[in-house]
Every structure is written in structure tokens, then in C-alpha cells.
Design a protein around this motif. Structure first.
Motif, short mmCIF file in Angstrom:
data_model
loop_
_atom_site.label_atom_id
_atom_site.label_comp_id
_atom_site.label_asym_id
_atom_site.label_seq_id
_atom_site.Cartn_x
_atom_site.Cartn_y
_atom_site.Cartn_z
N GLY A 137 0.87 -1.06 -0.08
CA GLY A 137 -0.10 0.30 -0.32
C GLY A 137 0.66 1.18 0.90
N GLY A 138 1.74 1.32 0.05
CA GLY A 138 3.00 2.32 -0.08
C GLY A 138 3.41 2.63 -1.03
N GLY A 139 4.73 3.94 -1.07
CA GLY A 139 5.81 4.14 -2.18
C GLY A 139 4.99 4.08 -3.24
N ILE A 140 5.84 4.03 -4.36
CA ILE A 140 5.07 4.43 -5.81
C ILE A 140 4.52 3.29 -6.76
CG2 ILE A 140 5.20 5.66 -7.71
CD1 ILE A 140 7.05 6.85 -6.72
N PRO A 141 3.48 3.24 -7.33
CA PRO A 141 2.91 2.03 -8.23
C PRO A 141 4.19 1.48 -9.38
CG PRO A 141 1.00 2.90 -7.59
CD PRO A 141 2.35 3.88 -6.81
N VAL A 142 4.62 0.56 -9.29
CA VAL A 142 5.39 0.11 -10.86
C VAL A 142 4.50 -0.96 -11.41
CG1 VAL A 142 7.43 -0.48 -10.65
CG2 VAL A 142 7.10 0.82 -9.05
N GLY A 143 4.82 -1.05 -12.84
CA GLY A 143 4.23 -2.02 -13.47
C GLY A 143 5.45 -2.97 -13.79
N TYR A 144 5.04 -4.44 -13.81
CA TYR A 144 5.25 -5.27 -14.01
C TYR A 144 6.66 -5.07 -14.83
CZ TYR A 144 6.49 -10.53 -14.90
OH TYR A 144 7.14 -11.80 -14.86
N ASN A 145 6.44 -4.88 -16.26
CA ASN A 145 7.86 -4.56 -16.87
C ASN A 145 8.54 -3.21 -16.76
OD1 ASN A 145 6.64 -6.78 -19.14
ND2 ASN A 145 5.40 -5.83 -19.79
N ASP A 146 8.78 -2.58 -15.47
CA ASP A 146 8.66 -1.46 -15.44
C ASP A 146 9.67 -1.52 -14.37
OD1 ASP A 146 7.83 0.28 -18.15
OD2 ASP A 146 6.13 0.79 -16.65
N LEU A 147 9.95 -2.77 -14.07
CA LEU A 147 10.78 -3.06 -12.66
C LEU A 147 12.33 -2.58 -12.51
CD1 LEU A 147 9.12 -6.29 -11.65
CD2 LEU A 147 9.31 -4.59 -10.40
N HIS A 192 1.32 -10.38 -7.88
CA HIS A 192 -0.31 -9.43 -7.74
C HIS A 192 0.10 -8.15 -7.54
CE1 HIS A 192 -1.95 -6.79 -4.75
NE2 HIS A 192 -3.01 -7.75 -4.54
N SER A 193 1.27 -7.05 -7.75
CA SER A 193 1.90 -6.17 -7.00
C SER A 193 3.15 -5.21 -7.30
CB SER A 193 1.22 -5.02 -6.81
OG SER A 193 1.45 -5.33 -5.13
N ALA A 194 3.84 -4.09 -7.28
CA ALA A 194 5.07 -3.98 -7.21
C ALA A 194 4.74 -2.47 -6.63
CB ALA A 194 6.11 -3.69 -8.07
N ARG A 195 5.75 -2.30 -5.86
CA ARG A 195 6.12 -0.43 -5.43
C ARG A 195 7.20 -0.37 -5.35
NH1 ARG A 195 0.64 0.55 -5.56
NH2 ARG A 195 0.34 2.42 -3.78
#
Length: 198
Positions: A137-147, A192-195
């Protein structure tokens, strides 16, 4: 009468000679304040002296077995940071590969999944929440291809597992008590997601 004419001729010749001498003697250049170089001396510098604003740097000699990197001549915006906070996070986590998994542990010798993420960020001087759900729930959301290296990657429904992206399609994580901290492929677990905190 001849004497007057002779005197006039002499005066004219003398005046012409003086004028010719004045033309033949170059004017001294205007001088700026003297320049003193410690240990060398003091010098008079003409006002109109052209001082170059760029200089040719001689080529460095080649030394066998030593490579001298090229200088970056671009603008400051062209220079990439040599070592980012994300690199510090990823490299910090990698130092713990092989450490035991212990539920609720956040280092320095044992870790659970979110504890490893928390500890690695602390080593880079960054703060992240302690649990995987809070990290999601924190940080900045990052897309799977932008890690990028150091990004927090969450897995499973409800973001119940966390790891750190280390580049080249890999993560470092503490999966469970049957395995120590290890490196795995990013695609080996359900994403699930990345931050990004770094």
C-alpha cells in the motif's frame, strides 16, 4: 637670402626626420596590472593579450593492463547515477542469501519475507512498512514491465508475500521455513503488484 632658404630647408628636413622617426618607432602596448606567479616571478601582461578559454588535453599514455574510461562530455543530465538507492537495496538483500527464514524476523541474521524487504531498505537509509500488505500500500506503484533493481514485488492474493527485484527477471526473497533466503525467477510466483520506495 640663401641663408634663410637654407635654414628653412634644414628646419623642414629636421621636422620630416622627427616625423619619420616617430612613425618608425612602434607605440608600446598598454599594460594591465602586473601578474605575480608565486615562486616564479612578476610579469607585465599586455591588455590585449588573448587568453584561451579551452585547452587541449594531451592523450593519456597507454599502460598495459589498465583501461582509462572515456570522459563523459554530455550535460549533467546525461550522467547516470553510478549506484542508486535501488542498487543498495538489492545488493543489501543479496548479502543475506542463505540466511534462515524465521516468521516475524527482520534481520540481521534471520528473516521472514517482509522482514527481508524492511531490513534491506534500512541498509539503504530508506523506510518501508514492516508487513507485506502494508508494503503493497505504500511507495509508488510500478508495472511488471517497468521494474528496477530494489523494487518491492508482492505475490499471491492479498499481497501475502514480498520480495525484492534484483534485475534480469529475478527476485531475492525469504519464502518459508523450509528454505533459506534465496534468488528465484520473478515469474516463479503469482505476481500481485510492485512498489518503489528507492
Amino acid at each position: 637670402m640663401a641663408t634663410k632658404s637654407l635654414k628653412r630647408t634644414v628646419r623642414t628636413a629636421v621636422a620630416a626626420g622627427i616625423a619619420a622617426a616617430a612613425i618608425a618607432i612602434p607605440a608600446a602596448p598598454a599594460m594591465a596590472a602586473p601578474v605575480t606567479i608565486p615562486g616564479i616571478g612578476t610579469f607585465d601582461v599586455p591588455d590585449n593579450l588573448a587568453i584561451p578559454t579551452t585547452f587541449d588535453v594531451p592523450q593519456m599514455p597507454q599502460v598495459p593492463g589498465v583501461q582509462i574510461p572515456e570522459l563523459n562530455t554530455g550535460s549533467i543530465g546525461d550522467v547516470a547515477a553510478p549506484f542508486s538507492n535501488g542498487d543498495r537495496v538489492a545488493d543489501g538483500a543479496l548479502t543475506k542469501v542463505g540466511s534462515p527464514y524465521v516468521w516475524g524476523a527482520a534481520g540481521p541474521n534471520a528473516f521472514d519475507c517482509s522482514g527481508l524487504v524492511y531490513w534491506a531498505h534500512q541498509q539503504a537509509g530508506l523506510n518501508v512498512p514492516r508487513t507485506s500488505q502494508a508494503q503493497a500500500g505504500g511507495g509508488i506503484p510500478v508495472g511488471y514491465n517497468d521494474l528496477r533493481r530494489g523494487d518491492v514485488v508482492l505475490f499471491y492474493g492479498g499481497a501475502s508475500h514480498a520480495g525484492i527485484y534484483i534485475g534480469n527477471g529475478q527476485i531475492v526473497h525469504a519464502l518459508n521455513s523450509s528454505q533459506p533466503v534465496k534468488v528465484d525467477a520473478l515469474g516463479s510466483l503469482p505476481f500481485h503488484s510492485a512498489r518503489r520506495y528507492a
